[in-house]
Scaffold this active site. Structure first.
Site, short mmCIF file in Angstrom:
data_model
loop_
_atom_site.label_atom_id
_atom_site.label_comp_id
_atom_site.label_asym_id
_atom_site.label_seq_id
_atom_site.Cartn_x
_atom_site.Cartn_y
_atom_site.Cartn_z
N GLU A 44 -1.94 -10.13 -6.13
CA GLU A 44 -1.80 -11.07 -7.55
C GLU A 44 -1.08 -10.08 -8.64
O GLU A 44 -0.24 -10.96 -9.00
CB GLU A 44 -3.26 -11.02 -7.91
N CYS A 88 -7.37 -6.42 -10.90
CA CYS A 88 -6.68 -8.03 -10.87
C CYS A 88 -7.00 -8.87 -11.97
O CYS A 88 -6.30 -9.46 -12.70
CB CYS A 88 -6.38 -8.37 -9.57
N CYS A 135 -9.88 -8.48 -6.93
CA CYS A 135 -10.55 -7.09 -7.52
C CYS A 135 -10.48 -7.16 -8.93
O CYS A 135 -9.94 -7.89 -9.59
CB CYS A 135 -9.75 -5.93 -6.75
N GLU A 162 0.88 -1.17 0.19
CA GLU A 162 -0.07 -0.01 0.18
C GLU A 162 0.90 1.21 0.03
O GLU A 162 2.04 1.07 0.00
CB GLU A 162 -0.88 0.16 1.33
N1 THU Z 1 -6.10 -6.22 -2.28
C1 THU Z 1 -5.26 -7.23 -3.04
O1 THU Z 1 -4.21 -7.47 -2.78
N2 THU Z 1 -5.88 -8.13 -3.74
C2 THU Z 1 -7.16 -8.14 -4.10
O2 THU Z 1 -7.62 -8.84 -5.13
C3 THU Z 1 -8.32 -7.31 -3.34
C4 THU Z 1 -7.52 -6.25 -2.72
C5 THU Z 1 -5.64 -5.43 -1.30
C6 THU Z 1 -5.49 -4.00 -1.61
C7 THU Z 1 -5.19 -3.27 -0.41
O3 THU Z 1 -4.01 -3.26 -0.04
C8 THU Z 1 -6.08 -4.01 0.71
O4 THU Z 1 -6.31 -5.30 -0.21
C9 THU Z 1 -7.64 -3.70 0.89
O5 THU Z 1 -8.21 -3.24 -0.37
#
Ligand code: THU
Length: 131
Positions: free
Chosen positions: A54, A90, A87, A43
């Site tokens: 991912e 991704c 998400c 982040e």
């Molecule tokens: N996040 C992922 O790493 N992969 C996903 O497919 C969904 C979200 C992360 C992004 C962010 O750092 C945290 O999860 C919350 O959204």
């Protein structure tokens, strides 16, 4: 579920850099040559710059010279009690950097899993064929 792959993902989950969301995600790619490549979410204080686990794993694999045909499966796990699905951003990247049939394994924080095919995550996608 592939226990070695799950353990690899679990092993790096603590490396997730998620000081803002506290939502830790890790991903592990199993290559056909047996190699495992992992990634975590990273982040940023400028939230929109955060990178999902991912994509970290996939970009690492490509940076090492691997391509979709070299990848057998992608396992994603989190510190959450529910099974988390990738998400939209991704899914778009996975659709291009993995084959349609690549196995996607989603695992919660107790080892409960759900398996899908990559194409199931993003039907009727915009792809390189549209360009
Ligand atoms: N996040 C992922 O790493 N992969 C996903 O497919 C969904 C979200 C992360 C992004 C962010 O750092 C945290 O999860 C919350 O959204």
């Amino acid at each position: 579920m592939d226990d070695t792959l799950y353990k690899a993902a679990q092993g790096v989950l603590k490396n997730a850099y998620a000081p803002y969301s506290k939502f830790q995600v890790s991903a592990a790619l199993k290559l056909k040559n047996g190699e495992i490549i992992t990634g975590v979410n990273v982040e940023n204080a400028s939230y929109g710059l955060s990178n999902c686990a991912e994509r970290t794993a996939l970009f690492t694999a490509y940076a090492k010279g691997y391509q979709k045909e070299d990848i057998e499966s992608l396992l994603i796990t989190t510190n959450q009690a529910h099974i988390v699905s990738p998400c939209g951003a991704c899914r778009q990247v996975m659709r291009e950097l993995l084959t349609e049939d690549t196995e996607i394994i989603l695992v919660n924080n107790t080892g409960k899993s759900q398996v899908l095919k990559n194409i199931e995550l993003l039907p009727f996608a915009f792809t390189e064929d549209d360009l």
